[in-house]
Design a protein around this motif. Sequence first.
Motif, PDB file in Angstrom:
ATOM      1  N   VAL A   1      41.878  54.507  49.681  1.00 13.08           N
ATOM      2  CA  VAL A   1      42.290  54.054  48.325  1.00 13.08           C
ATOM      3  C   VAL A   1      43.316  53.142  48.154  1.00 13.08           C
ATOM      4  CG1 VAL A   1      42.221  54.602  45.881  1.00 13.08           C
ATOM      5  CG2 VAL A   1      40.914  55.879  47.676  1.00 13.08           C
ATOM      6  N   ALA A   2      44.395  53.864  49.038  1.00  9.97           N
ATOM      7  CA  ALA A   2      45.957  53.277  48.712  1.00  9.97           C
ATOM      8  C   ALA A   2      46.088  51.854  49.298  1.00  9.97           C
ATOM      9  CB  ALA A   2      46.774  54.226  49.311  1.00  9.97           C
ATOM     10  N   GLY A   3      47.129  51.302  49.027  1.00 10.00           N
ATOM     11  CA  GLY A   3      47.394  49.889  49.760  1.00 10.00           C
ATOM     12  C   GLY A   3      48.345  50.021  50.739  1.00 10.00           C
ATOM     13  N   TRP A   4      49.283  50.833  50.731  1.00  9.56           N
ATOM     14  CA  TRP A   4      50.161  51.461  51.676  1.00  9.56           C
ATOM     15  C   TRP A   4      50.223  52.898  51.676  1.00  9.56           C
ATOM     16  CZ3 TRP A   4      52.556  47.486  54.788  1.00  9.56           C
ATOM     17  CH2 TRP A   4      52.516  46.322  54.496  1.00  9.56           C
ATOM     18  N   ILE A   5      50.582  53.429  52.823  1.00  4.42           N
ATOM     19  CA  ILE A   5      50.875  54.806  52.917  1.00  4.42           C
ATOM     20  C   ILE A   5      51.782  55.174  54.101  1.00  4.42           C
ATOM     21  CG2 ILE A   5      48.848  55.306  54.324  1.00  4.42           C
ATOM     22  CD1 ILE A   5      48.219  57.933  52.718  1.00  4.42           C
ATOM     23  N   THR A   6      52.593  56.235  54.010  1.00  2.00           N
ATOM     24  CA  THR A   6      53.528  56.813  55.013  1.00  2.00           C
ATOM     25  C   THR A   6      52.914  57.982  55.757  1.00  2.00           C
ATOM     26  OG1 THR A   6      54.730  58.098  53.570  1.00  2.00           O
ATOM     27  CG2 THR A   6      55.462  56.044  53.628  1.00  2.00           C
ATOM     28  N   PRO A   7      52.778  57.933  57.101  1.00  2.00           N
ATOM     29  CA  PRO A   7      52.170  58.884  57.752  1.00  2.00           C
ATOM     30  C   PRO A   7      53.137  60.105  57.907  1.00  2.00           C
ATOM     31  CG  PRO A   7      53.025  57.323  59.506  1.00  2.00           C
ATOM     32  CD  PRO A   7      53.547  56.748  58.011  1.00  2.00           C
ATOM     33  N   VAL A   8      52.698  61.309  58.141  1.00  2.29           N
ATOM     34  CA  VAL A   8      53.616  62.444  58.579  1.00  2.29           C
ATOM     35  C   VAL A   8      52.803  63.045  59.774  1.00  2.29           C
ATOM     36  CG1 VAL A   8      54.319  64.756  57.784  1.00  2.29           C
ATOM     37  CG2 VAL A   8      54.013  63.013  56.122  1.00  2.29           C
ATOM     38  N   PRO A   9      53.395  63.199  60.977  1.00  3.71           N
ATOM     39  CA  PRO A   9      55.009  62.679  61.261  1.00  3.71           C
ATOM     40  C   PRO A   9      54.993  61.241  61.229  1.00  3.71           C
ATOM     41  CG  PRO A   9      53.752  63.804  63.297  1.00  3.71           C
ATOM     42  CD  PRO A   9      52.772  63.795  62.161  1.00  3.71           C
ATOM     43  N   GLY A  10      56.252  60.643  61.490  1.00  5.19           N
ATOM     44  CA  GLY A  10      56.584  59.173  61.742  1.00  5.19           C
ATOM     45  C   GLY A  10      56.554  58.293  60.646  1.00  5.19           C
ATOM     46  N   GLY A  11      56.914  59.038  59.518  1.00  2.00           N
ATOM     47  CA  GLY A  11      57.222  58.358  58.301  1.00  2.00           C
ATOM     48  C   GLY A  11      58.519  58.606  57.464  1.00  2.00           C
TER      49      GLY A  11
END
Length: 282
Positions: free
Chosen positions: A252-262
């Motif tokens: 759904v989102a346009g941008w997202i930060t991953p976990v881990p590595g965010g």
Amino acid sequence: MTAQLIDGNALSRQLRTQVAQRTTALKSRGITPGLAVVLVGNNPASQVYVRNKVKACEDVGFHSVLEQYDATMTEAQLLARVDALNNDPGIHGILVQLPLPKHIADHKVIEAISPQKDVDGFHVASAGALMVGEVGFKACTPYGCMKMLESIGMQDLKGKHAVVIGRSNIVGKPMAMMLLAANATVTVCHSGTKDLAAMTRQADIVVAAVGKRNVLTADMVKPGAVVIDVGMNRNDEGKLCGDVDFDGVRQVAGWITPVPGGVGPMTITMLLVNTLEAAERL
Ligand code: NAP
């Protein structure tokens, strides 16, 4: 829609290269940025965190000192160590790893750190400087989140609605201040928020800093929104995961930060940036 990733590892590498270059320039003027990391007790997670911080310092050419003390260290002894580091000209930044053993008051120790060396940004002087827009040190985790927004072209957030989930002194509150300073309209949610989904569905930017899995699910996100996941939790397999239902929300989102590595690597990177700036401000 499948969201684009904001890669905290890649952005960190880029920023750390810049820190290393500025460090070389500073060294040519006879100044080596110095960070002291103080750990009291033997919390295994804290031991990993401090080791990573010291290693990151070495990688960019800083001088770093790791002071490790037994859990029986008294508050007075710790305050005396902080005082000595405040007066050490080779040390530009002081980080006391939290949590401290229960017999030591965290806030007393943090307030004892010189505001000029408060590279974690937890001192009331740093929080106050952020509040009124003066020069201070920004808390590293929200500072890293702001850099991630900048990396996707979101510097000026005028007209954007940001929703922060969480109101801790080290993440949620300073995050809200930094978003405000970038001209966003900001809503701060917490455990007393009546209808969290109704808030997050309006948001152009959602920052989740709760410490609970699946606090943010796909049905709570506006299509195209930017989602920053600060949470650090373990899933059923024991693997690191965030607060966001990553697989669902990324649809759904346009941008997202991953976990881990965010956000995680960005936090240490901003500690390096703050320490470098402490040395440069001399
Ligand atoms: P914290 O002090 O426990 O604060 C959590 C916040 O979440 C509180 O404000 C709490 O509300 C709110 N909350 C709890 N349940 C909620 C719910 N169901 N709905 C909405 N809000 C809710 O935690 P923190 O220190 O800010 O850390 C948050 C998370 O970020 C943790 O997972 C931590 O490990 C992680 N973290 C990561 C980094 C990193 O570098 N990646 C750095 C720092 C922290 P109340 O205030 O009403 O209790």
